[in-house]
Design an enzyme around this catalytic site. Structure first.
Site: not given
Ligand code: GLY
Ligand code: MN
Ligand code: MN
Length: 436
Positions: A353, A383, A406
């Site tokens: 995102h 991620e 991530e």
């Molecule tokens: N920490 C929330 C995500 O990885 O989107």
């Molecule tokens: Mn994230």
């Molecule tokens: Mn995250």
């Protein structure tokens, strides 16, 4: 605020002013949110308002009005009030907020509604921040109605309300050098915090103790806050994507999934690592971990201008599904497993995102009906993960394991920069987590 910062904010406002034409932008600061009875959550400025002003005090608002002569930028602030300031902190006040922020005029926030009605009555449209603050959205509708009444039967008056995001969210998608520095700093602090966790982790600890080490370090380093609620999940808690209870004791042989990172200067970082509590992956844990890592590294390598986030996700799914078949987690032909969506029982979220002032940053993922193409200055997460519920029909050795890795990626002119330097190879993690 430095001169350079003043120029950055002025430049952003100039872009919005130019785009507004005959319309007016009205942005309201975030409201304080009650936590319990008469205590509030820590105040956090609205991202769009801050992006255009650098103004971080609560109780603020702004108008950008290209048709207000040589005074297009109006700021509203909490007025000085020595008695209240004794309780809730010092305020810049009306006089103290003008020059440092380059405002053309400053009013006390109590005058917001009257000034807004006056300014929008001749505007074409009104652009405002439409967020979780529904009270503000309703208020804007009421003010619009009032303004329309003032110019009734003239053919003038504002025609509607739209999100300021059509300008600011587009602008925020491409980070400038100043923003990239803040994102790097947020990432640096968060990486150091993860290193502290690796140095401390061992069976018998509680999830919240690791959370405390990580968050404590971030705050000590000047982070404005954590960028989101920390996720510290041991054992099968790691298979719950947004597990935030963080109360369980860590057992020998557990993996601990930690998705936690700070916000610095109102810019987020977002980092997940999965650590073996006793410093050594078991062989099924390692098999799964290496498939996730292989996928993550492969996707990061493909990050460059011209590709789409959607294509990166599709490729991540293909790589993960191949991996799941290879280690015997799924059986069948990869293309069938993708076609039927069966892989989603172990990989059910998207691969990334946008990231920036908001951890899930604003900005459209599609434009003109097409998947958005990556451009230099865009920042997003990569991620991938695998989550095998305890009660699944997977081979027993994999059940109850959850893994996510991530990193935060900046698109550059000819490729990418990985902003996240937190160790992630099996060898590095085993060495750093091992207490022997
Ligand atoms: N920490 C929330 C995500 O990885 O989107
Ligand atoms: Mn994230
Ligand atoms: Mn995250």
């Amino acid at each position: 605020m430095t001169n350079t910062e003043m120029m950055i904010y002025a430049d952003r406002r100039a872009k919005v002013l130019k785009a507004l034409g005959k319309s007016v932008a009205v942005l309201k600061g975030s409201p304080l949110q009650t936590r319990s009875f008469d205590s509030e959550y820590a105040y956090r400025p609205d991202s769009d308002l801050y992006y255009l002003t650098g103004y971080a005090e609560m109780g603020s608002a702004m108008i950008l009005d290209p048709n207000n002569g040589d005074k297009p930028f109006t700021l509203f602030v909490l007025p000085s009030d020595p008695a209240k300031e004794t309780w809730t902190g010092r305020r810049l006040g009306v006089a103290g907020s003008k020059d440092p922020f380059g405002a053309d005029e400053v009013y006390a926030i109590d005058e917001f509604e009257a000034v807004v009605v006056d300014r929008i009555k001749h505007a074409d449209r009104v652009y405002t921040n439409l967020t979780h603050d529904v009270e503000h959205a309703n208020k804007m509708m009421a003010l619009l109605h009032q303004a329309q009444g003032l110019v009734a039967r003239t053919g003038e008056g504002p025609k509607g309300i739209e999100s300021i995001g059509v300008f600011t969210h587009e602008m925020r998608l491409i980070k400038d050098a100043h923003e990239i520095e803040l994102l790097r700093k947020a990432n640096k602090i968060s990486t150091e915090a993860h290193l502290k966790v690796m140095a401390a982790i061992q069976p018998g600890m509680l999830e919240y103790q690791l959370q405390g080490i990580l968050e404590g370090y971030c705050i000590q380093q000047g982070a404005t806050a954590m960028a989101y609620t920390s996720i510290v999940g041991t054992g099968d808690n790691a298979t719950v994507l947004h597990y935030v209870a963080n109360r369980k004791q860590i057992k020998d042989g557990d993996l601990v999934l930690i998705d936690a990172a700070c916000e610095y200067g109102y810019y987020a970082s977002d980092i997940t690592r999965t650590y073996p509590a006793n410093g050594k992956f078991t062989s099924p844990q390692k098999a799964l971990y290496e498939e996730v890592l292989n996928c993550q590294n492969a996707i990061i390598e493909r990050c460059k201008p011209g590709v789409t986030v959607q294509s990166l996700h599709q490729q991540a799914v293909e790589i993960l599904v191949d991996g799941m078949v290879k280690i015997g987690l799924l059986t069948g032909k990869p293309e069938d497993l993708i076609e039927s969506g069966e892989y989603q029982k172990y990989y059910m979220h998207r691969t990334g995102h946008w990231m920036g002032m908001d951890v899930h940053d604003r900005g459209d993922y599609r434009k003109n009906g097409e998947d958005r193409i990556l451009e230099p200055g865009m920042v997003f997460t990569v991620e991938p993960g695998l989550y095998i519920p305890l009660n699944s029909d997977a081979p027993e050795k994999f059940r109850g394991i959850g893994i996510r890795i991530e990193d935060d990626i900046l698109i550059t002119r000819d490729g990418y920069e990985n902003l996240t330097h937190t160790p992630k190879s099996v060898e590095d993690i085993e060495r750093l987590c091992s207490k022997s």
